[in-house]
Every structure is written in C-alpha cells, then in structure tokens.
Design an enzyme around this catalytic site. Structure first.
Site, short mmCIF file in Angstrom:
data_model
loop_
_atom_site.label_atom_id
_atom_site.label_comp_id
_atom_site.label_asym_id
_atom_site.label_seq_id
_atom_site.Cartn_x
_atom_site.Cartn_y
_atom_site.Cartn_z
N LYS A 98 -51.23 37.94 -114.46
CA LYS A 98 -52.19 39.63 -114.96
C LYS A 98 -50.88 39.70 -115.24
O LYS A 98 -50.21 40.79 -116.32
CB LYS A 98 -51.77 40.61 -113.26
CG LYS A 98 -52.27 42.23 -114.12
CD LYS A 98 -52.61 43.05 -113.10
CE LYS A 98 -51.17 42.87 -112.10
NZ LYS A 98 -50.55 44.65 -112.35
N GLN A 148 -44.49 38.98 -117.43
CA GLN A 148 -43.12 38.04 -116.30
C GLN A 148 -43.49 36.64 -116.18
O GLN A 148 -42.67 35.97 -115.72
CB GLN A 148 -43.05 38.96 -114.99
CG GLN A 148 -43.17 38.54 -113.72
CD GLN A 148 -43.53 39.80 -112.85
OE1 GLN A 148 -42.42 40.78 -112.55
NE2 GLN A 148 -43.85 38.72 -111.87
N GLY A 153 -54.39 39.53 -104.60
CA GLY A 153 -54.24 39.07 -105.71
C GLY A 153 -53.11 37.76 -104.86
O GLY A 153 -52.32 37.19 -105.13
N HIS A 154 -52.14 38.58 -104.14
CA HIS A 154 -51.37 38.01 -103.43
C HIS A 154 -51.61 37.12 -102.53
O HIS A 154 -51.18 36.16 -102.38
CB HIS A 154 -50.89 39.14 -102.99
CG HIS A 154 -50.03 40.58 -103.67
ND1 HIS A 154 -50.25 41.60 -103.53
CD2 HIS A 154 -48.52 40.26 -104.27
CE1 HIS A 154 -49.89 42.54 -104.28
NE2 HIS A 154 -49.17 41.57 -104.64
N GLY A 209 -48.36 35.86 -111.31
CA GLY A 209 -50.43 36.26 -110.79
C GLY A 209 -50.18 35.87 -112.47
O GLY A 209 -48.66 36.63 -113.90
N LEU A 242 -49.85 44.13 -100.64
CA LEU A 242 -50.74 43.63 -101.06
C LEU A 242 -51.97 43.29 -100.58
O LEU A 242 -53.17 43.65 -100.23
CB LEU A 242 -50.41 42.03 -99.83
CG LEU A 242 -49.05 41.84 -99.57
CD1 LEU A 242 -48.25 40.92 -97.85
CD2 LEU A 242 -48.12 41.77 -100.91
O1 PAF Z 1 -44.59 40.47 -109.59
C1 PAF Z 1 -43.82 41.29 -108.78
O2 PAF Z 1 -44.58 42.09 -107.68
C2 PAF Z 1 -42.21 41.47 -109.08
O3 PAF Z 1 -41.55 41.90 -110.06
C3 PAF Z 1 -41.72 40.64 -108.24
C4 PAF Z 1 -41.84 39.07 -109.58
C5 PAF Z 1 -41.96 40.13 -106.78
C6 PAF Z 1 -40.59 41.01 -108.26
O4 PAF Z 1 -39.76 41.76 -108.03
#
Ligand code: PAF
Length: 278
Positions: free
Chosen positions: A147, A151, A34-35, A145, A31
């Site tokens: 970034k 996704q 950002g997280h 995020g 982590l």
């Molecule tokens: O962005 C990430 O870290 C991954 O793609 C996620 C969303 C945790 C899915 O494994």
C-alpha cells in the site's frame, strides 16, 4: 512475547540465540489486519519475529497529523501476542531521537514525486527511522506493505545503496470487503467519508480495466482516475499517477510495469492507494 523500550534490552533478546533468523515488522501501531499479514508472512519465513511500535515524529510534515495519529498500545500488544510475535520494541521519541541527534538518511530521486511532492521530509524521516530499526534488530528480513509502494521502493533503494545485510519483503495490500485499503488512518474517517473513500480503489480498478482493454496512454489513464475521484464530493484529489514501477517517473505510454497510484483527502484525512500493472 517480550516487550522492551530500551535498545540494549532489544539487542540482548534478539541475540540470545545467534543461530535463529529474525523477521522484522516496523509499525506505527494502531494495528490492523494489514500489519498482522506482515507478521504472518514474517512468521512463515523466519524463526522469530520482532515488531516495532513507534509513531515516528520525523516523518510527519504536518504536526496536526502527528497529534491526530491514533494509538492503542494495550490492544496492539494483545494482538501481537495472539499472533505469535516474539519481541516488541516500543521506544519513546527521546530514545529514538535524543537531544544530541543529528544524523539523517536521505534517499534521493525516488522520494521526490508522489508522496514526496506533498509531504516534504517524509521519506527522510522514514529512511532514518527504518535504518535505526534495522541497526537495532539486525533482522534477516524486513516486511513492508505494498500500500505504501513508494516507501517500500525507498527502503529497497536504501538497503541496496547502504549495504544493509537483509532482504526487504513487500507484502500485498490488504483491503476491506468493499475495496478500501486497510490503514490506521481509516479510523479517522467520518461515516460519509468512509462511504466515499472506496472511490480510490474504484478509480484504480477502472484505470486497470481500461489498460487491459488497450488504453495505454498514461494521460488518458490519469484523466480516467481523476474524473472518477471527482464524482465523490468529499474527495480532494492530490494526485493520480501512472509511473514507472521502479523509478516512479511518470510515463507517457504504459508499455512496461507501471504503478497506478492515487492520494486524496477526505475531510482532512489523507488516504493513498495503488495497483501494479505488469
Ligand atoms: O509504514 C509505516 O508504518 C512507517 O512509515 C514505518 C515503516 C513504520 C516507519 O515509521
């Protein structure tokens, strides 16, 4: 903070009080700020916060990339505890994908360009694991995020298409002081690559500035980014894109909301970044 591997334990903890609202931050661990910004936002907007830490093999098309993915569970748990997280799921690969597993979620058009072009099966792996996370935690809100813009769009599409009962919240990209977008992969950059990696944000900024100054030809903006990245000998550009913000189709003329995005390899470490133009 409660930490469990078992799905049953997560469900019991999550439903211990059915009246509280839950925010979920899905992560692959190692982590960074950002997280933690996702966790902070989730804490602001929900009664309780859950985080998953799972390096999802299904979203890695390159086995070397999966093996090289950095991990540090002890440090991650310390950080989450210090940031007030309530519940953490740390499943094993066998718990998420038992030998009998055979169901995948495949979002279509929006996953084909950009990251989908060079990482076959990546978004199928992401959509599948994120569906499972949603089913295990049943959060009111889930935090992603900006970034990883494609996704976030893919998850939003999936949530709408499959009627998941939650809101997807997309949080702004957190950057190092020199502009490099935070990513767990940054830890794998050599000092020389780290120095040159800021070319990605510089190229995006240049394109954004050119757009502000009246350059609306997407081709010219792509060339600007490509030429800028070309000045860094360690950067191997994969794509420089100027696409529609919601469909991710490449644009000819930037006359609406656009996503400028870029992917490049730095001595084998693949980095991505993007900016949105309104
Ligand atoms: O962005 C990430 O870290 C991954 O793609 C996620 C969303 C945790 C899915 O494994």
């Amino acid at each position: 903070m409660q930490v469990f591997q078992d799905i049953g334990d997560i469900r019991t903890a999550r439903w211990s009080d059915p009246l509280v609202s839950w925010g979920l931050g899905p992560t692959m661990g190692f982590l960074h700020d950002g997280h933690l910004s996702l966790v902070g936002r989730a804490k602001d907007e929900n009664d309780c916060v859950g985080v998953s830490i799972f390096v999802n093999p299904a979203q890695f098309n390159n086995p070397d990339d999966l093996t090289a993915y950095p991990t540090n569970m002890a440090r991650d748990l310390e950080l989450l505890e210090a940031n007030g997280v309530d519940l953490v799921w740390t499943p094993s690969a066998l718990q998420v994908y038992p030998p009998s597993f055979q169901t995948y979620v495949d979002v279509e058009q929006i996953t084909l360009p950009l990251e989908g072009g060079s990482r076959a099966g990546h978004f199928r792996g992401v959509s599948t694991v994120v569906s499972k996370l949603f089913n295990v935690f049943e959060p009111q809100r889930a935090y992603f995020g900006q970034k990883d813009a494609q996704q976030a769009l893919t998850v939003q599409r999936m949530v709408e298409d499959l009627n998941f009962n939650l809101d997807v919240v997309v949080c702004q990209t957190i950057r190092e002081p020199d502009g490099l977008a935070l990513s767990s992969r940054n830890a794998r950059l050599t000092p020389a690559s780290r120095e040159q990696s800021i070319v990605l944000y510089r190229a995006l900024q240049l394109a954004r500035q050119a757009w502000f100054n009246g350059e609306h030809s997407a081709k010219a903006l792509r060339t600007l980014m490509t030429d800028e990245v070309g000045k860094s000998p360690l950067a191997q550009l994969e794509y420089a894109s100027v696409a529609n913000c919601s469909t991710l189709e490449e644009m000819d003329h930037v006359d609406g909301a656009a996503l400028f995005s870029i992917a490049a390899l730095f001595e084998g470490v693949r980095l991505i970044d993007n900016v949105r133009i309104q």
